[in-house]
Design a protein around this motif. Structure first.
Motif, mmCIF file in Angstrom:
data_model
loop_
_atom_site.group_PDB
_atom_site.id
_atom_site.type_symbol
_atom_site.label_atom_id
_atom_site.label_comp_id
_atom_site.label_asym_id
_atom_site.label_seq_id
_atom_site.Cartn_x
_atom_site.Cartn_y
_atom_site.Cartn_z
ATOM 1 N N LEU A 712 -68.488 8.848 -45.041
ATOM 2 C CA LEU A 712 -68.635 7.873 -46.132
ATOM 3 C C LEU A 712 -67.903 6.568 -45.828
ATOM 4 O O LEU A 712 -68.393 5.488 -46.154
ATOM 5 C CB LEU A 712 -68.104 8.465 -47.439
ATOM 6 N N THR A 713 -66.740 6.667 -45.194
ATOM 7 C CA THR A 713 -65.938 5.462 -44.956
ATOM 8 C C THR A 713 -66.317 4.720 -43.676
ATOM 9 O O THR A 713 -65.864 3.595 -43.476
ATOM 10 C CB THR A 713 -64.440 5.832 -44.885
ATOM 11 N N THR A 714 -67.145 5.323 -42.832
ATOM 12 C CA THR A 714 -67.492 4.664 -41.559
ATOM 13 C C THR A 714 -68.988 4.422 -41.404
ATOM 14 O O THR A 714 -69.452 4.067 -40.321
ATOM 15 C CB THR A 714 -67.006 5.507 -40.359
ATOM 16 N N SER A 715 -69.756 4.612 -42.480
ATOM 17 C CA SER A 715 -71.213 4.434 -42.397
ATOM 18 C C SER A 715 -71.680 3.422 -43.434
ATOM 19 O O SER A 715 -71.005 3.177 -44.433
ATOM 20 C CB SER A 715 -71.930 5.766 -42.633
ATOM 21 N N THR A 716 -72.847 2.854 -43.183
ATOM 22 C CA THR A 716 -73.511 2.012 -44.179
ATOM 23 C C THR A 716 -74.492 2.876 -44.968
ATOM 24 O O THR A 716 -74.965 3.904 -44.471
ATOM 25 C CB THR A 716 -74.286 0.867 -43.524
ATOM 26 N N VAL A 754 -79.053 0.177 -37.002
ATOM 27 C CA VAL A 754 -78.684 -0.383 -38.303
ATOM 28 C C VAL A 754 -77.164 -0.378 -38.475
ATOM 29 O O VAL A 754 -76.563 -1.355 -38.940
ATOM 30 C CB VAL A 754 -79.367 0.418 -39.437
ATOM 31 N N GLN A 755 -76.540 0.727 -38.090
ATOM 32 C CA GLN A 755 -75.091 0.850 -38.207
ATOM 33 C C GLN A 755 -74.384 -0.146 -37.290
ATOM 34 O O GLN A 755 -73.407 -0.794 -37.690
ATOM 35 C CB GLN A 755 -74.659 2.277 -37.866
ATOM 36 N N ALA A 756 -74.878 -0.280 -36.065
ATOM 37 C CA ALA A 756 -74.244 -1.182 -35.102
ATOM 38 C C ALA A 756 -74.312 -2.631 -35.576
ATOM 39 O O ALA A 756 -73.355 -3.395 -35.421
ATOM 40 C CB ALA A 756 -74.912 -1.036 -33.733
ATOM 41 N N VAL A 757 -75.450 -3.007 -36.148
ATOM 42 C CA VAL A 757 -75.605 -4.375 -36.661
ATOM 43 C C VAL A 757 -74.615 -4.632 -37.798
ATOM 44 O O VAL A 757 -73.954 -5.668 -37.849
ATOM 45 C CB VAL A 757 -77.053 -4.606 -37.157
ATOM 46 N N ALA A 758 -74.518 -3.668 -38.724
ATOM 47 C CA ALA A 758 -73.591 -3.816 -39.852
ATOM 48 C C ALA A 758 -72.152 -3.904 -39.372
ATOM 49 O O ALA A 758 -71.356 -4.721 -39.866
ATOM 50 C CB ALA A 758 -73.767 -2.650 -40.818
#
Length: 770
Positions: A712-716, A754-758
């Protein structure tokens, strides 16, 4: 009096208007009810069953919506549950997949065309089958036509060219054959053209380049071949998806406004043109699994909006400049399985950044463990010099070939005569070979075919040690005669020991528990097949040892040992557990592990013949090396422990077994993803508990309750939602609705992107604030 006459006239006109409107709505309602009958009352339309009012006012759902204008249906969207997920389709009804044998697509479309004001038509996963009738063009007001995931076959009807208002045409996941139509430029208002996952063949029609309004073009997963034309004229194009075809030209010029370009798994050759470095809007570029050569242009890595760049599994060579500049948004780079030399530029050094970089399988001095020799990478230049002589050789070969054909024809006649006479003799003189000489159910032809392993796997494992036979004495020396101090554990497949070979190499030795009796020769056939499973994300099988007790009896096998590379960093499950907080993996790292294992399983399913299923997929069979690269262990054990007769079976039972095993791996991988989301503590409560708790993912409160806090704390939210949706599909109770491993891999890579971009955006914002 005049006022009364005026009022009476106005009232009469109002009554006539209401009456006519009501009649029109009744007519449209009848058409809708007939369409429901044609579609054999799908679940999505159950809401119509006892609805007494105007269907234009019925509440929309995720699977059905109707919109009306002036008493006519203007928009109709229906989504069923009959996914087009069959390996073969011969044009006839398939039980539980298509609509019944009595369904007539011609009658259905005839009824449909009575909705004359229809602008939006979406009929997805409804089991519609048959060739699409030309009369579909009667829906002259259509602006959007979406008939994805059905069983429509034959030619795309040319009368579609008369739908001048059409802006979006989507016919993905059907069984259209023939070529991509050349008349598509007649659709001068077309924005979206998507024909993915069909059986279209032939060349890319140049007429597409004249559709200047086109924003999305997707022709992936077909059989298209030949040369791609210059696409520069498509100035509005944002998405180009041509994956999994047979294009063999050089890369085409592409429009500067392109945002996503997916050209992987083709046969594109030549250098990557420098013009690609001018694609200032590109965010996602995938050129992997082609035959591209030369040194990749430095500008690719510094494109201002690039966040995903995949150049893996090509023939790229040379050295990347030390001062290579990487764009701030670049979150994922894969240059693995090429022939690059020199040092890895600092901006691609993953240890110095949050950027995910894959670079194994090159000749880079940075990669001491997975690099090839320099001579391997120099072969690119040598091959290029030889190409000139190869062309001359082709000319000589053509002339000589004509002569050889004549000689071969004469020789064939003589050989056939000799063979017939020898065959008669052999029938009387040669003893019959018992069936035990090849593995049960595996013919010698099948074993021969097993040598055709995908090029991707070869390139990824050329640096791995060669497979060899070990003696029992070597293994006893490596383990101090299987001392208890070397014991690693015991499972259903036997005991595991750690060992150190004479050359200092650490290995894992499995004392295999055999569940059936094999002859030595039979077992060697099976081990030969197992030895061919080589992939960067599989724990390397280095060799085997068969202990036959030192006797000469070919029917006796006392013990079998399998020798694997030693993977030092523990299993994936331990990296998800709060018991080891120093090992806990953040969400991007978990995605990297899942992507690696998905690649490995996809290889086991599609990269070797025969395919390997039932691969014991669970988190404690996923090991992490010192670089946290994931490797699957216990794969391919079905070759040793299961009866392979089904591989040689015929008919529907063999197909059913094949699909069941494939879907079994998908289902189990779904639970690996699930454990990555919730952690081993929650997953340890059992499969039934997890299936029941899956509904919690649909709400934010539910996610906070069940999802691992580290995730939860490391994902978008977007990345998490993509993976949750994928998990739901993988563990679906209906096996036919589960995705292929290719789809699993694509979704995981997209979630990682998506995660890398965020993460890159967040880092950029933090830097600017400081």
């Amino acid at each position: 009096m005049g006022f009364q006459n005026w009022f009476a006239g106005a009232f009469l006109l109002w009554v006539l208007f209401v009456s006519n409107t009501h009649q029109l709505q009744t007519s449209q309602t009848q058409v809708l009810l007939q369409l429901r009958k044609h579609l054999e009352n799908p679940f999505a339309l159950q809401i119509w069953e006892n609805y007494g009012g105007d269907l234009c006012n019925v509440s929309s759902t995720l699977h059905m919506s109707i919109r009306c204008h002036d008493g006519s249906v203007s928009e109709l969207k229906i989504m069923g549950d009959k996914l087009a997920k069959v390996s073969e389709f011969n044009g006839f009804a398939v039980p539980n997949q298509t609509l019944s044998e009595s369904f007539s697509i011609d009658s259905f479309v005839t009824t449909l065309t009575r909705l004359t004001n229809l602008r939006v038509l979406s009929l997805v996963s409804l089991g519609i089958w048959g060739p699409l009738p030309d009369k579909i063009h009667r829906l002259s007001s259509l602006e959007l036509l979406d008939m994805r995931s059905n069983f429509i076959f034959g030619t795309i009807p040319p009368q579609l060219s008369r739908l001048g208002k059409l802006q979006s045409l989507t016919l993905d996941d059907n069984f259209f054959t023939d070529t991509v139509p050349g008349w598509l430029d007649s659709l001068s208002n077309l924005n979206v053209l998507s024909l993915k996952n069909n059986r279209l063949k032939g060349q890319f029609p140049s007429s597409i380049c004249r559709i200047l309004t086109l924003t999305d073009l997707a022709l992936a997963h077909n059989k298209l071949s030949g040369k791609l034309p210059d696409l520069n004229a498509l100035t509005s194009l944002h998405l180009l998806d041509l994956r999994e075809n047979h294009f063999d030209s050089e890369l085409p010029l592409m429009p500067k406004g392109l945002i996503t370009a997916l050209l992987s798994n083709n046969s594109f050759s030549g250098k990557i043109p420098g013009e690609i470095g001018k694609l200032s809007q590109i965010q996602h570029l995938d050129l992997s699994f082609n035959h591209l050569s030369g040194t990749p242009p430095s500008a690719l890595f510094s494109l201002p909006n690039i966040n995903y760049l995949n150049l893996a599994t090509n023939m790229l060579g040379g050295a990347l400049p030390n001062d290579l500049s990487c764009a701030a948004k670049l979150g994922f780079v894969d240059i693995s399985a090429n022939r690059l030399r020199g040092a890895l530029p600092s901006c691609l050094n993953s240890s110095l950044d949050d950027r995910v970089v894959k670079y194994g399988g090159n000749c880079l001095s940075t990669d001491l463990q997975h690099r090839h020799s320099d001579s391997y990478c120099r072969e690119v230049g040598i091959d290029r010099k030889r190409s000139k002589w190869n062309k001359i050789g082709v000319l000589i070969g053509v002339i000589g070939g004509a002569i050889l054909i004549v000689l071969a024809a004469i020789g064939l006649v003589i050989l056939c005569r000799r063979y017939r006479s020898r065959e008669t003799l052999e029938q009387h003189s040669l003893p019959k070979v018992p069936l035990e000489t090849s593995p049960a159910g595996i013919s010698s032809e099948l074993l021969a075919n097993a040598r055709f392993i995908s090029q991707a796997a070869k390139l990824g494992t050329q640096g791995a040690p060669a497979y060899r036979l070990y003696t029992l004495e070597e293994l006893e020396a490596a383990t101090d005669i299987f001392n208890k101090s070397m014991f690693l554990g015991e499972g259903s497949l036997g005991k595991l020991y750690k060992g150190t070979l004479e050359n200092g190499t650490c290995v894992t030795i499995r004392s295999l528990a055999l569940f059936r009796k094999y002859s030595v020769r039979n077992l060697k056939f099976r081990l030969d097949l197992l030895s061919k499973l080589r992939h960067p994300h599989l724990v390397g099988l280095l060799g085997h040892c068969i202990d036959d007790g030192g006797g000469q009896d070919e029917t006796t096998v006392n013990r079998v040992f399998l020798i694997y590379e030693y993977v030092p960093n523990g299993d994936f499950r331990s990296h998800l557990s709060e018991d080891s907080p120093d090992k806990l993996l953040a969400w991007p790292d978990r995605l990297a592990v899942l992507i690696g294992i998905a690649k490995a399983v996809h290889f086991l399913h599609a990269g070797v013949i025969p395919a390997t299923f039932s691969n014991r997929l669970k988190t404690n069979n996923i090991l992490l090396d010192e670089h946290r690269i994931a490797k699957l262990s216990d794969y391919g054990m079905s070759i040793i422990t299961e009866d392979f007769e089904k591989l040689e079976g015929k008919g529907d039972s063999q197909k059913s077994w094949h699909m069941t095993k494939l879907e079994d791996d998908v289902y189990k991988f779904g639970f690996i993803i699930l454990e990555s989301l919730v952690g081993p503590i929650v997953s340890g409560k059992g499969e039934a508990f997890l299936l029941n708790e899956m509904t919690s993912f649909s709400s934010q409160d539910g996610r906070r309750r069940i999802v691992d806090p580290i995730v939860l704390t490391t994902s978008t939210q977007e990345s998490l939602s993509i993976v949750i949706s994928l998990t739901n599909k993988c563990i679906s109770p209906e096996s036919s609705t589960r995705p292929s491993f290719e789809d699993v891999l694509w979704n995981l890579q997209y979630a990682a992107q998506v995660q890398a971009v965020a993460d890159a955006d967040q880092k950029s914002d933090a830097a600017s604030q400081s």
